[in-house]
Design an enzyme around this catalytic site. Structure first.
Site, short mmCIF file in Angstrom:
data_model
loop_
_atom_site.label_atom_id
_atom_site.label_comp_id
_atom_site.label_asym_id
_atom_site.label_seq_id
_atom_site.Cartn_x
_atom_site.Cartn_y
_atom_site.Cartn_z
N ASN A 10 3.82 6.66 -2.36
CA ASN A 10 2.66 5.78 -2.26
C ASN A 10 2.12 5.57 -3.68
OD1 ASN A 10 0.22 4.53 -1.76
ND2 ASN A 10 -0.73 6.31 -0.76
N LYS A 12 -0.13 3.61 -4.67
CA LYS A 12 -1.56 3.27 -4.70
C LYS A 12 -1.79 2.08 -5.65
CE LYS A 12 -2.51 7.97 -3.38
NZ LYS A 12 -3.43 9.10 -3.33
N HIS A 96 -4.61 5.46 5.77
CA HIS A 96 -4.72 6.37 4.63
C HIS A 96 -6.20 6.69 4.40
CE1 HIS A 96 -4.63 8.02 0.62
NE2 HIS A 96 -3.34 8.24 0.80
N GLU A 98 -7.96 7.08 1.84
CA GLU A 98 -8.66 6.28 0.83
C GLU A 98 -9.09 4.94 1.42
OE1 GLU A 98 -5.67 6.58 -2.23
OE2 GLU A 98 -6.20 8.69 -2.50
N GLU A 168 -2.19 14.54 6.22
CA GLU A 168 -2.69 14.64 4.86
C GLU A 168 -4.12 15.16 4.89
OE1 GLU A 168 -0.60 11.79 1.95
OE2 GLU A 168 -2.19 10.66 2.91
N SER A 214 -0.95 16.26 -2.90
CA SER A 214 -0.62 17.01 -4.12
C SER A 214 0.82 17.53 -4.17
CB SER A 214 -1.60 18.17 -4.34
OG SER A 214 -2.91 17.67 -4.55
P1 PGA Z 1 -1.16 12.75 -3.94
O1 PGA Z 1 -1.46 11.59 -2.88
O2 PGA Z 1 0.29 13.12 -3.78
O3 PGA Z 1 -1.44 12.12 -5.28
O4 PGA Z 1 -2.07 13.88 -3.62
C1 PGA Z 1 -0.95 11.64 -1.58
C2 PGA Z 1 -1.42 10.46 -0.79
O5 PGA Z 1 -2.55 10.02 -0.98
O6 PGA Z 1 -0.68 9.91 0.03
#
Ligand code: PGA
Length: 256
Positions: A10, A12, A96, A98, A168, A214
């Site tokens: 992802n 982003k 997601h 976010e 997540e 992470s």
């Molecule tokens: P990250 O993001 O691996 O940077 O923690 C994971 C995600 O938001 O899907």
């Protein structure tokens, strides 16, 4: 039941159009001599979907969107519809954290998006997970149960077979903090039990559930070693082609 592992990157809003194309080219090059035994999905921002799809062409790396609107079309300034991603995306992330935080997206909307994607032959990657406050209040099981139950209530056994769930924990995203691998395995089991309760053991056995939050090349192995973890959803590390490919190699180890 052997489930084919999945690795989702992802990106982003991290990469420019040029950087997205370059990252896709690097991933393609790094994977050149590797026979993929897992599914690999790269999710760039909307404007880069076409270019990234072009790079991966006929390779086995698939392209996904990061989100989609729940309506087919209409007066929705700034939104993107399923038919607009369809030429490029075989997958799409929905729900997601976010996106949920930004728009106040509800469980109903997440489910509507997944259903619409399924109608158009696009596989949804449905994100669920608890916040830090919920974790600290020992509400993790309650939250995940609520989310999965709501989602399952709108699915059929057939539609569920095309879905991938990504667990997540919100507090683990981009923070470098992670739950213990055994805690993740427990959540996977919890999700599978809910699925079994509604659609039977076979449906639960088939469902692929990913861990996200992470994930890096150095920490992914113990998560993949847990039963019931069928792959990872990777944010930050997926924007670095070498790291992403290292993660893919580790996940491959779990493939039949
Ligand atoms: P990250 O993001 O691996 O940077 O923690 C994971 C995600 O938001 O899907």
């Amino acid at each position: 039941m052997e489930r084919k592992p999945v690795v989702v990157g992802n990106w982003k809003m991290e990469l420019s159009h040029k950087a997205s194309t370059e990252a896709a080219l690097s991933i393609k090059k790094l994977l050149k001599n590797i026979t993929l035994k897992c599914e690999v999905v790269v999710c760039p921002s909307y404007p880069a979907l076409a270019a990234v799809k072009e790079v991966f062409g006929k390779t086995t790396v698939a392209v996904g969107a990061q989100n989609v609107h729940w309506e087919e079309r209409g007066a929705w300034t700034g939104q993107v519809s399923v038919s607009q991603i369809m030429p490029f995306a075989a997958w799409s992330i929905v729900g997601h954290s976010e996106q949920r935080a930004l728009t106040g997206e509800t469980e109903d909307e997440v489910t509507l998006k997944a259903s619409l994607l399924l109608q158009h032959g696009i596989a949804p990657i449905v994100c669920i997970g608890e916040s830090r406050e919920e974790r600290e209040a020992e509400q993790t099981v309650t939250k995940v149960t609520q989310q999965i139950q709501h989602f399952l209530s709108k699915m059929t056994r057939t539609s569920l077979s095309k879905v991938v769930i990504a667990y997540e924990p919100i507090w683990a995203i981009g923070s470098g903090q992670m739950p213990e691998p055994s805690d993740v395995a427990e959540i996977m089991l919890l999700i599978r039990k809910q699925v079994a309760g509604r659609f039977g053991n076979e449906a639960a056995d088939k469902l692929r559930i990913l861990y996200g939050g992470s994930v890096t090349p150095t920490n992914v192995a113990p998560y993949m070693a847990e039963p019931g973890v069928d792959g990872v959803l990777v944010g930050g590390a997926s924007t670095h082609p070498m790291q992403f490919v290292e993660i893919i190699k580790t996940v491959q180890g779990k493939a039949a």
